[in-house]
Write a protein that holds these residues in place. Structure first.
Motif, PDB file in Angstrom:
ATOM      1  N   ALA A 166       0.792  -1.151  -0.035  1.00 16.56           N
ATOM      2  CA  ALA A 166      -0.054  -0.025   0.132  1.00 16.56           C
ATOM      3  C   ALA A 166       0.951   1.203  -0.057  1.00 16.56           C
ATOM      4  O   ALA A 166       0.640   2.392  -0.587  1.00 16.56           O
ATOM      5  CB  ALA A 166      -0.882  -0.038   1.123  1.00 16.56           C
ATOM      6  N   GLY A 167       1.826   1.181   0.832  1.00 20.10           N
ATOM      7  CA  GLY A 167       2.749   2.367   0.748  1.00 20.10           C
ATOM      8  C   GLY A 167       3.526   2.747  -0.552  1.00 20.10           C
ATOM      9  O   GLY A 167       3.692   3.784  -0.988  1.00 20.10           O
ATOM     10  N   GLN A 168       3.700   1.477  -1.133  1.00 24.77           N
ATOM     11  CA  GLN A 168       4.556   1.556  -2.428  1.00 24.77           C
ATOM     12  C   GLN A 168       3.629   1.931  -3.364  1.00 24.77           C
ATOM     13  O   GLN A 168       4.042   3.076  -4.414  1.00 24.77           O
ATOM     14  CB  GLN A 168       5.292   0.201  -2.826  1.00 24.77           C
ATOM     15  CG  GLN A 168       6.012  -0.484  -1.875  1.00 24.77           C
ATOM     16  CD  GLN A 168       6.363  -1.802  -2.384  1.00 24.77           C
ATOM     17  OE1 GLN A 168       5.687  -2.763  -2.651  1.00 24.77           O
ATOM     18  NE2 GLN A 168       7.755  -2.389  -2.266  1.00 24.77           N
ATOM     19  N   ILE A 169       2.478   1.807  -3.370  1.00 26.26           N
ATOM     20  CA  ILE A 169       1.475   2.128  -4.330  1.00 26.26           C
ATOM     21  C   ILE A 169       1.321   3.839  -3.986  1.00 26.26           C
ATOM     22  O   ILE A 169       1.306   4.652  -5.189  1.00 26.26           O
ATOM     23  CB  ILE A 169       0.083   1.653  -4.363  1.00 26.26           C
ATOM     24  CG1 ILE A 169       0.140   0.084  -4.817  1.00 26.26           C
ATOM     25  CG2 ILE A 169      -1.128   2.380  -5.244  1.00 26.26           C
ATOM     26  CD1 ILE A 169      -1.003  -0.783  -4.480  1.00 26.26           C
ATOM     27  N   ALA A 170       1.117   4.318  -2.829  1.00 27.58           N
ATOM     28  CA  ALA A 170       0.852   5.656  -2.598  1.00 27.58           C
ATOM     29  C   ALA A 170       2.137   6.414  -3.005  1.00 27.58           C
ATOM     30  O   ALA A 170       2.125   7.286  -3.540  1.00 27.58           O
ATOM     31  CB  ALA A 170       0.838   5.748  -1.226  1.00 27.58           C
ATOM     32  N   SER A 171       3.402   5.890  -2.779  1.00 33.11           N
ATOM     33  CA  SER A 171       4.614   6.614  -3.145  1.00 33.11           C
ATOM     34  C   SER A 171       4.782   6.773  -4.921  1.00 33.11           C
ATOM     35  O   SER A 171       4.994   7.485  -5.616  1.00 33.11           O
ATOM     36  CB  SER A 171       6.054   5.729  -3.169  1.00 33.11           C
ATOM     37  OG  SER A 171       6.977   6.442  -3.277  1.00 33.11           O
ATOM     38  N   TRP A 172       4.161   5.725  -5.602  1.00 30.91           N
ATOM     39  CA  TRP A 172       3.952   5.724  -7.155  1.00 30.91           C
ATOM     40  C   TRP A 172       3.154   6.830  -7.684  1.00 30.91           C
ATOM     41  O   TRP A 172       3.159   7.693  -8.270  1.00 30.91           O
ATOM     42  CB  TRP A 172       3.543   4.551  -7.644  1.00 30.91           C
ATOM     43  CG  TRP A 172       4.933   3.318  -7.808  1.00 30.91           C
ATOM     44  CD1 TRP A 172       4.926   2.228  -6.862  1.00 30.91           C
ATOM     45  CD2 TRP A 172       6.139   3.361  -8.523  1.00 30.91           C
ATOM     46  NE1 TRP A 172       6.097   1.799  -7.113  1.00 30.91           N
ATOM     47  CE2 TRP A 172       6.977   2.240  -8.282  1.00 30.91           C
ATOM     48  CE3 TRP A 172       6.509   4.409  -9.542  1.00 30.91           C
ATOM     49  CZ2 TRP A 172       8.178   2.212  -8.899  1.00 30.91           C
ATOM     50  CZ3 TRP A 172       7.628   4.063  -9.880  1.00 30.91           C
ATOM     51  CH2 TRP A 172       8.620   3.169  -9.607  1.00 30.91           C
ATOM     52  N   LEU A 173       1.845   6.757  -6.717  1.00 31.88           N
ATOM     53  CA  LEU A 173       0.674   7.765  -7.085  1.00 31.88           C
ATOM     54  C   LEU A 173       1.193   9.204  -6.823  1.00 31.88           C
ATOM     55  O   LEU A 173       1.084  10.246  -7.744  1.00 31.88           O
ATOM     56  CB  LEU A 173      -0.281   7.516  -6.520  1.00 31.88           C
ATOM     57  CG  LEU A 173      -1.177   6.133  -6.849  1.00 31.88           C
ATOM     58  CD1 LEU A 173      -2.258   5.872  -5.794  1.00 31.88           C
ATOM     59  CD2 LEU A 173      -1.885   6.426  -8.348  1.00 31.88           C
ATOM     60  N   TYR A 174       1.815   9.638  -5.551  1.00 35.90           N
ATOM     61  CA  TYR A 174       1.785  10.859  -5.030  1.00 35.90           C
ATOM     62  C   TYR A 174       3.081  11.173  -5.093  1.00 35.90           C
ATOM     63  O   TYR A 174       3.063  12.597  -5.019  1.00 35.90           O
ATOM     64  CB  TYR A 174       0.990  11.070  -3.808  1.00 35.90           C
ATOM     65  CG  TYR A 174      -0.412  10.413  -3.678  1.00 35.90           C
ATOM     66  CD1 TYR A 174      -1.147  11.018  -4.455  1.00 35.90           C
ATOM     67  CD2 TYR A 174      -0.651   9.512  -2.876  1.00 35.90           C
ATOM     68  CE1 TYR A 174      -2.568  10.339  -4.844  1.00 35.90           C
ATOM     69  CE2 TYR A 174      -2.089   8.744  -2.810  1.00 35.90           C
ATOM     70  CZ  TYR A 174      -3.073   9.483  -3.853  1.00 35.90           C
ATOM     71  OH  TYR A 174      -4.217   8.768  -3.835  1.00 35.90           O
ATOM     72  N   ASP A 175       4.073  10.666  -5.267  1.00 39.98           N
ATOM     73  CA  ASP A 175       5.400  11.185  -5.084  1.00 39.98           C
ATOM     74  C   ASP A 175       6.030  11.035  -6.730  1.00 39.98           C
ATOM     75  O   ASP A 175       6.322  12.039  -7.055  1.00 39.98           O
ATOM     76  CB  ASP A 175       6.404  10.355  -4.114  1.00 39.98           C
ATOM     77  CG  ASP A 175       7.717  10.858  -4.203  1.00 39.98           C
ATOM     78  OD1 ASP A 175       7.908  12.184  -4.460  1.00 39.98           O
ATOM     79  OD2 ASP A 175       8.568   9.935  -4.006  1.00 39.98           O
ATOM     80  N   LYS A 176       5.897   9.805  -7.180  1.00 40.85           N
ATOM     81  CA  LYS A 176       6.296   9.547  -8.588  1.00 40.85           C
ATOM     82  C   LYS A 176       5.432  10.250  -9.698  1.00 40.85           C
ATOM     83  O   LYS A 176       5.643  10.335 -10.858  1.00 40.85           O
ATOM     84  CB  LYS A 176       6.774   8.201  -8.852  1.00 40.85           C
ATOM     85  CG  LYS A 176       8.056   7.953  -7.673  1.00 40.85           C
ATOM     86  CD  LYS A 176       8.480   6.481  -7.903  1.00 40.85           C
ATOM     87  CE  LYS A 176       9.494   6.139  -6.870  1.00 40.85           C
ATOM     88  NZ  LYS A 176       9.141   5.989  -5.829  1.00 40.85           N
ATOM     89  N   LYS A 177       4.131  10.005  -9.085  1.00 42.30           N
ATOM     90  CA  LYS A 177       2.924  10.459 -10.430  1.00 42.30           C
ATOM     91  C   LYS A 177       2.943   9.867 -11.438  1.00 42.30           C
ATOM     92  O   LYS A 177       2.958  10.463 -12.634  1.00 42.30           O
ATOM     93  CB  LYS A 177       3.146  12.015 -10.457  1.00 42.30           C
ATOM     94  CG  LYS A 177       3.025  12.709  -9.171  1.00 42.30           C
ATOM     95  CD  LYS A 177       3.362  14.340  -9.390  1.00 42.30           C
ATOM     96  CE  LYS A 177       3.256  15.218  -8.060  1.00 42.30           C
ATOM     97  NZ  LYS A 177       4.486  15.055  -7.594  1.00 42.30           N
ATOM     98  N   VAL A 178       2.966   8.425 -11.446  1.00 37.79           N
ATOM     99  CA  VAL A 178       2.924   7.553 -12.606  1.00 37.79           C
ATOM    100  C   VAL A 178       1.478   7.613 -13.342  1.00 37.79           C
ATOM    101  O   VAL A 178       0.611   7.877 -12.732  1.00 37.79           O
ATOM    102  CB  VAL A 178       3.132   6.124 -12.298  1.00 37.79           C
ATOM    103  CG1 VAL A 178       4.669   6.085 -11.766  1.00 37.79           C
ATOM    104  CG2 VAL A 178       2.354   5.722 -11.280  1.00 37.79           C
ATOM    105  N   SER A 179       1.600   7.387 -14.610  1.00 34.95           N
ATOM    106  CA  SER A 179       0.304   7.175 -15.373  1.00 34.95           C
ATOM    107  C   SER A 179      -0.226   6.028 -15.612  1.00 34.95           C
ATOM    108  O   SER A 179      -1.345   5.863 -15.983  1.00 34.95           O
ATOM    109  CB  SER A 179       0.537   7.901 -16.690  1.00 34.95           C
ATOM    110  OG  SER A 179       1.573   7.108 -17.388  1.00 34.95           O
ATOM    111  N   SER A 180       0.486   4.838 -15.253  1.00 34.70           N
ATOM    112  CA  SER A 180      -0.186   3.447 -15.191  1.00 34.70           C
ATOM    113  C   SER A 180       0.548   2.548 -14.167  1.00 34.70           C
ATOM    114  O   SER A 180       1.509   2.515 -13.654  1.00 34.70           O
ATOM    115  CB  SER A 180       0.182   3.025 -16.543  1.00 34.70           C
ATOM    116  OG  SER A 180       1.686   2.573 -16.830  1.00 34.70           O
TER     117      SER A 180
END
Length: 351
Positions: free
Chosen positions: A29-43
């Motif tokens: 869950a923390g990894q997903i949050a990092s990808w979304l809100y820190d790295k801002k991935v598109s997929s």
């Protein structure tokens, strides 16, 4: 094809529930949050520290949920108005406003609005639906200037306190350590004033607060803003007096100055009386004309006199610079124009 659920707009607690339901490790869950809100991935495919198997599980029912603006209008002063289309085909607006070392994004919280303020184009659209936290955050997530933003204001289409659950969820993500990590001082939420929403916001958020005032006289404010009937400005001020605005949170009042309506010193004197002793500031705003509304903006000389009277009598006031007047500056103008264009196109197809 089954419609997928956006991960954008999910809090850490909600992400934990998702990964638990999918049989994935809790730390995912923390990894997903990092990808979304820190790295801002598109997929989801880009979340490379998740195993391929877990990414495939996630992609069965979920997606990032970000979508780019469908149209933009750029002003000569650098202001940019973005038009977004929701999955349901509704249109909302965001406005990027650069100003020296500040870069502010004005975001929407609803499609249309129930408040029907006389001077607001969004109110003329009527209310369609409230935005999800994903749709609110997407306005920040998907503008080209996202990494240079210094401030976000909830002053776009809609009444934030009429959609408070989703607005608070978006505010949590913007300020949480697992999210954008922004200080609440970078965020301002504007409201006409809804009692339950106001009290809850003051208890649950530390973000700045802006109240749409526009007249110190309840009877006149009711004509301009029907919400006054349910919750008067005098009651609102009494509630605000119970809170300490001297430290982290800033309280401001928005006052659109209309020619011959609320621009004389009688109004300035009444504002001083109404707000005396309240730690706040006043933002004076020039009116952007909208179709079929018999209001017009006052002249700069009157605005300066109004500002000076307030400041000289203990109520700090500023005149907000007008921006983007050449690009449908008034809130709701661009989305209304888009709706009307599509309506005409459909009508022409029937003949």
């Amino acid at each position: 094809m089954t419609k997928k659920t956006p991960l954008l707009g999910k809090t850490l607690g909600e992400l934990k529930a998702i990964v638990q339901d999918l049989g994935m490790p809790k730390f995912t869950a923390g990894q997903i949050a990092s990808w979304l809100y820190d790295k801002k991935v598109s997929s989801i495919e880009e979340m490379t520290n998740l195993s391929l198997k877990n990414r495939e599980r996630l992609m069965e029912n979920y997606e990032v949920g970000a979508s780019a603006p469908v149209h933009e209008m750029r002003s000569v002063d650098g202001t940019v108005k973005y038009l977004f289309c929701t999955p349901e085909g509704d249109y909302i607006e965001s406005v990027y406003i650069p100003d020296d070392d500040r870069a502010t994004l004005c975001v929407s919280s609803q499609v249309g609005c129930k408040m029907n303020c006389k001077f607001c184009m969004t109110g003329k659209q009527g209310y369609t639906t409230s935005l999800t936290a994903a749709q609110i955050l997407n306005q920040i997530y998907s503008v080209p200037e996202r990494d240079t933003l210094t401030n976000v204001v909830f002053m776009g289409m809609g009444e934030p306190f009429d959609n408070l659950d989703e607005v608070l969820r978006a505010l949590e993500i913007l300020t949480a350590d697992y999210g954008y990590k922004w200080s609440p001082k970078r965020i301002t939420v504007s409201t006409v004033g809804l009692r339950k929403g106001l009290e809850r916001f003051l208890e649950e958020s530390d973000c700045h607060l802006a109240i749409s005032l526009h007249s110190p006289f309840p009877s006149q404010r009711r004509e301009l803003m029907p919400a006054e009937k349910a919750f008067s400005i005098t009651e609102m001020v009494e509630i605000l007096r119970r809170y300490d605005f001297s430290k982290q949170r800033r309280l401001s009042f928005e006052y659109i100055v209309f020619k011959g309506v609320n621009d004389s010193l009688i109004y300035a004197k009444e504002l001083v009386k109404l707000l005396r002793g309240l730690d706040c500031r006043m933002n004076l705003i020039r009116f952007h004309a909208i179709p079929n509304v018999d209001l017009e903006g006052t002249d700069m000389e009157s605005m300066i006199a109004f500002r000076d009277y307030l400041t000289q009598h203990g109520l700090f006031a500023t005149i907000r610079a007008s921006r983007g007047e050449d690009i449908f500056a008034a809130c709701g103008m661009l989305s209304t124009a888009q709706q009307q264009a599509e309506k005409k196109e459909k009508e022409s197809e029937t003949f």
